[in-house]
Scaffold this motif. Sequence first.
Motif, PDB file in Angstrom:
ATOM      1  N   THR A  40      -1.699  41.667  31.813  1.00 58.54           N
ATOM      2  CA  THR A  40      -2.122  41.674  33.206  1.00 58.54           C
ATOM      3  C   THR A  40      -2.168  40.228  33.687  1.00 58.54           C
ATOM      4  OG1 THR A  40      -4.482  41.467  32.728  1.00 58.54           O
ATOM      5  CG2 THR A  40      -3.561  43.724  32.816  1.00 58.54           C
ATOM      6  N   HIS A  41      -2.233  40.047  34.986  1.00 59.89           N
ATOM      7  CA  HIS A  41      -2.366  38.691  35.536  1.00 59.89           C
ATOM      8  C   HIS A  41      -3.681  38.063  35.061  1.00 59.89           C
ATOM      9  CE1 HIS A  41      -2.931  35.685  38.868  1.00 59.89           C
ATOM     10  NE2 HIS A  41      -1.765  35.363  38.352  1.00 59.89           N
ATOM     11  N   PHE A  42      -4.731  38.845  34.964  1.00 54.74           N
ATOM     12  CA  PHE A  42      -6.019  38.364  34.470  1.00 54.74           C
ATOM     13  C   PHE A  42      -5.895  37.884  33.029  1.00 54.74           C
ATOM     14  CE2 PHE A  42     -10.380  39.151  32.790  1.00 54.74           C
ATOM     15  CZ  PHE A  42     -11.074  38.278  33.608  1.00 54.74           C
ATOM     16  N   GLU A  43      -5.233  38.669  32.179  1.00 52.92           N
ATOM     17  CA  GLU A  43      -5.039  38.270  30.778  1.00 52.92           C
ATOM     18  C   GLU A  43      -4.179  37.015  30.675  1.00 52.92           C
ATOM     19  OE1 GLU A  43      -5.272  42.794  28.909  1.00 52.92           O
ATOM     20  OE2 GLU A  43      -3.329  41.924  29.455  1.00 52.92           O
ATOM     21  N   TYR A  44      -3.127  36.945  31.490  1.00 53.06           N
ATOM     22  CA  TYR A  44      -2.289  35.749  31.506  1.00 53.06           C
ATOM     23  C   TYR A  44      -3.125  34.535  31.906  1.00 53.06           C
ATOM     24  CZ  TYR A  44       1.327  32.396  32.720  1.00 53.06           C
ATOM     25  OH  TYR A  44       2.089  31.249  32.788  1.00 53.06           O
ATOM     26  N   GLY A  45      -3.991  34.709  32.886  1.00 52.73           N
ATOM     27  CA  GLY A  45      -4.855  33.614  33.328  1.00 52.73           C
ATOM     28  C   GLY A  45      -5.758  33.115  32.215  1.00 52.73           C
ATOM     29  N   ILE A  46      -6.272  34.020  31.399  1.00 52.29           N
ATOM     30  CA  ILE A  46      -7.098  33.631  30.251  1.00 52.29           C
ATOM     31  C   ILE A  46      -6.273  32.795  29.275  1.00 52.29           C
ATOM     32  CG2 ILE A  46      -8.307  34.512  28.199  1.00 52.29           C
ATOM     33  CD1 ILE A  46      -9.038  36.986  29.959  1.00 52.29           C
ATOM     34  N   LEU A  47      -5.087  33.290  28.936  1.00 48.13           N
ATOM     35  CA  LEU A  47      -4.229  32.555  28.000  1.00 48.13           C
ATOM     36  C   LEU A  47      -3.831  31.203  28.586  1.00 48.13           C
ATOM     37  CD1 LEU A  47      -1.913  35.423  26.671  1.00 48.13           C
ATOM     38  CD2 LEU A  47      -3.983  34.475  25.610  1.00 48.13           C
ATOM     39  N   TYR A  48      -3.550  31.168  29.879  1.00 44.86           N
ATOM     40  CA  TYR A  48      -3.154  29.922  30.539  1.00 44.86           C
ATOM     41  C   TYR A  48      -4.295  28.908  30.489  1.00 44.86           C
ATOM     42  CZ  TYR A  48      -1.173  26.663  33.876  1.00 44.86           C
ATOM     43  OH  TYR A  48      -0.687  25.522  34.467  1.00 44.86           O
ATOM     44  N   ALA A  49      -5.501  29.346  30.853  1.00 43.65           N
ATOM     45  CA  ALA A  49      -6.654  28.433  30.838  1.00 43.65           C
ATOM     46  C   ALA A  49      -6.898  27.900  29.435  1.00 43.65           C
ATOM     47  CB  ALA A  49      -7.892  29.144  31.375  1.00 43.65           C
ATOM     48  N   LEU A  50      -6.808  28.765  28.433  1.00 41.64           N
ATOM     49  CA  LEU A  50      -7.004  28.309  27.057  1.00 41.64           C
ATOM     50  C   LEU A  50      -5.904  27.349  26.625  1.00 41.64           C
ATOM     51  CD1 LEU A  50      -8.196  31.617  25.368  1.00 41.64           C
ATOM     52  CD2 LEU A  50      -9.568  29.544  25.788  1.00 41.64           C
ATOM     53  N   SER A  51      -4.684  27.599  27.085  1.00 42.07           N
ATOM     54  CA  SER A  51      -3.569  26.711  26.700  1.00 42.07           C
ATOM     55  C   SER A  51      -3.726  25.317  27.300  1.00 42.07           C
ATOM     56  CB  SER A  51      -2.221  27.320  27.100  1.00 42.07           C
ATOM     57  OG  SER A  51      -2.014  27.220  28.504  1.00 42.07           O
ATOM     58  N   ARG A  52      -4.498  25.198  28.369  1.00 52.02           N
ATOM     59  CA  ARG A  52      -4.725  23.909  29.026  1.00 52.02           C
ATOM     60  C   ARG A  52      -6.019  23.236  28.554  1.00 52.02           C
ATOM     61  NH1 ARG A  52      -0.046  24.534  29.808  1.00 52.02           N
ATOM     62  NH2 ARG A  52       1.005  24.521  31.810  1.00 52.02           N
ATOM     63  N   ALA A  53      -6.832  23.960  27.813  1.00 52.89           N
ATOM     64  CA  ALA A  53      -8.119  23.432  27.361  1.00 52.89           C
ATOM     65  C   ALA A  53      -7.947  22.584  26.094  1.00 52.89           C
ATOM     66  CB  ALA A  53      -9.076  24.589  27.074  1.00 52.89           C
ATOM     67  N   GLU A  54      -8.874  21.657  25.934  1.00 53.22           N
ATOM     68  CA  GLU A  54      -8.870  20.828  24.726  1.00 53.22           C
ATOM     69  C   GLU A  54      -9.008  21.725  23.503  1.00 53.22           C
ATOM     70  OE1 GLU A  54     -11.619  17.356  22.718  1.00 53.22           O
ATOM     71  OE2 GLU A  54     -11.627  17.563  24.896  1.00 53.22           O
ATOM     72  N   ASP A  55      -8.124  21.550  22.558  1.00 55.29           N
ATOM     73  CA  ASP A  55      -8.103  22.339  21.318  1.00 55.29           C
ATOM     74  C   ASP A  55      -7.926  23.839  21.552  1.00 55.29           C
ATOM     75  OD1 ASP A  55      -8.502  19.995  19.807  1.00 55.29           O
ATOM     76  OD2 ASP A  55     -10.687  20.214  19.943  1.00 55.29           O
ATOM     77  N   GLY A  56      -7.482  24.234  22.761  1.00 48.31           N
ATOM     78  CA  GLY A  56      -7.241  25.647  23.031  1.00 48.31           C
ATOM     79  C   GLY A  56      -8.495  26.492  22.964  1.00 48.31           C
ATOM     80  N   ARG A  57      -9.634  25.904  23.289  1.00 55.27           N
ATOM     81  CA  ARG A  57     -10.895  26.649  23.201  1.00 55.27           C
ATOM     82  C   ARG A  57     -11.771  26.369  24.405  1.00 55.27           C
ATOM     83  NH1 ARG A  57     -13.443  25.688  17.854  1.00 55.27           N
ATOM     84  NH2 ARG A  57     -11.336  25.870  17.106  1.00 55.27           N
ATOM     85  N   LEU A  58     -12.422  27.428  24.865  1.00 54.57           N
ATOM     86  CA  LEU A  58     -13.371  27.339  25.974  1.00 54.57           C
ATOM     87  C   LEU A  58     -14.504  28.312  25.715  1.00 54.57           C
ATOM     88  CD1 LEU A  58     -10.999  27.404  29.087  1.00 54.57           C
ATOM     89  CD2 LEU A  58     -12.428  25.469  28.381  1.00 54.57           C
ATOM     90  N   ARG A  59     -15.669  27.976  26.230  1.00 51.75           N
ATOM     91  CA  ARG A  59     -16.768  28.934  26.199  1.00 51.75           C
ATOM     92  C   ARG A  59     -16.396  30.121  27.079  1.00 51.75           C
ATOM     93  NH1 ARG A  59     -22.118  25.033  26.655  1.00 51.75           N
ATOM     94  NH2 ARG A  59     -22.110  24.465  24.417  1.00 51.75           N
ATOM     95  N   MET A  60     -16.810  31.294  26.652  1.00 51.46           N
ATOM     96  CA  MET A  60     -16.538  32.499  27.430  1.00 51.46           C
ATOM     97  C   MET A  60     -17.140  32.369  28.828  1.00 51.46           C
ATOM     98  SD  MET A  60     -14.739  34.836  25.733  1.00 51.46           S
ATOM     99  CE  MET A  60     -15.211  36.464  26.308  1.00 51.46           C
ATOM    100  N   SER A  61     -18.307  31.772  28.939  1.00 59.85           N
ATOM    101  CA  SER A  61     -18.942  31.617  30.247  1.00 59.85           C
ATOM    102  C   SER A  61     -18.122  30.705  31.151  1.00 59.85           C
ATOM    103  CB  SER A  61     -20.368  31.081  30.096  1.00 59.85           C
ATOM    104  OG  SER A  61     -20.362  29.870  29.360  1.00 59.85           O
ATOM    105  N   THR A  62     -17.489  29.686  30.586  1.00 58.98           N
ATOM    106  CA  THR A  62     -16.621  28.799  31.365  1.00 58.98           C
ATOM    107  C   THR A  62     -15.393  29.555  31.845  1.00 58.98           C
ATOM    108  OG1 THR A  62     -17.403  26.866  30.143  1.00 58.98           O
ATOM    109  CG2 THR A  62     -15.293  26.647  31.309  1.00 58.98           C
ATOM    110  N   LEU A  63     -14.784  30.321  30.950  1.00 58.42           N
ATOM    111  CA  LEU A  63     -13.628  31.149  31.335  1.00 58.42           C
ATOM    112  C   LEU A  63     -14.008  32.125  32.445  1.00 58.42           C
ATOM    113  CD1 LEU A  63     -11.761  32.240  28.068  1.00 58.42           C
ATOM    114  CD2 LEU A  63     -10.765  31.130  30.068  1.00 58.42           C
ATOM    115  N   ALA A  64     -15.155  32.741  32.329  1.00 60.13           N
ATOM    116  CA  ALA A  64     -15.599  33.690  33.348  1.00 60.13           C
ATOM    117  C   ALA A  64     -15.762  32.981  34.691  1.00 60.13           C
ATOM    118  CB  ALA A  64     -16.907  34.353  32.926  1.00 60.13           C
ATOM    119  N   GLY A  65     -16.274  31.763  34.656  1.00 56.91           N
ATOM    120  CA  GLY A  65     -16.421  30.991  35.889  1.00 56.91           C
ATOM    121  C   GLY A  65     -15.085  30.664  36.511  1.00 56.91           C
ATOM    122  N   TYR A  66     -14.118  30.260  35.691  1.00 56.48           N
ATOM    123  CA  TYR A  66     -12.782  29.959  36.208  1.00 56.48           C
ATOM    124  C   TYR A  66     -12.188  31.162  36.915  1.00 56.48           C
ATOM    125  CZ  TYR A  66     -12.364  25.657  33.365  1.00 56.48           C
ATOM    126  OH  TYR A  66     -12.524  24.429  32.805  1.00 56.48           O
ATOM    127  N   ALA A  67     -12.375  32.337  36.320  1.00 60.86           N
ATOM    128  CA  ALA A  67     -11.771  33.565  36.847  1.00 60.86           C
ATOM    129  C   ALA A  67     -12.662  34.255  37.873  1.00 60.86           C
ATOM    130  CB  ALA A  67     -11.486  34.528  35.698  1.00 60.86           C
TER     131      ALA A  67
END
Length: 157
Positions: A40-67
């Motif tokens: 889904t576009h939402f799932e792609y957005g999660i993968l995209y945000a993680l791919s741009r994050a340092e070490d490919g990791r983000l807090r779930m709360s940060t990801l939720a805020g982005y989306a």
Amino acid sequence: MTADDDLSPDDLETWSSLATLLEWLPAALDAQLQRDAALTHFEYGILYALSRAEDGRLRMSTLAGYAHSSLSRLSRAATRLESRGYLRRETDAADGRYTLAILTDAGAEARRAAGPGHVDLVRRAVLDRLTAAQQKHLRTITDRILTGLGDEPGWRA
């Protein structure tokens, strides 16, 4: 003259145009990503945000805020992505109250594989239809609308 609960003809034209875009564009993005990458576009957005994050990791709360998503919606999407081997979750060693989403190699590859088709659609459906000046105006307009919806900044490139 319009009633208090009605829009003027010009306002209605502006609003109906935007409302139609808000319905059609997400559906087109989802359809393309589902067809080409089973995401889904939402799932792609999660993968995209993680791919741009340092070490490919983000807090779930940060990801939720982005989306601008609830943690429960994000958690359901993360579960789907985990089942496909695209991400894993673990407790944040720096603060055990948080959970990290971590992009796996398979998730990075899935995002890379999905990227060209997604970018092509974004270009064809939106960017190529606008001049550089119109793109700048669109950014200004959407930023102004977003500030009317809340104090939280959305994800920024």
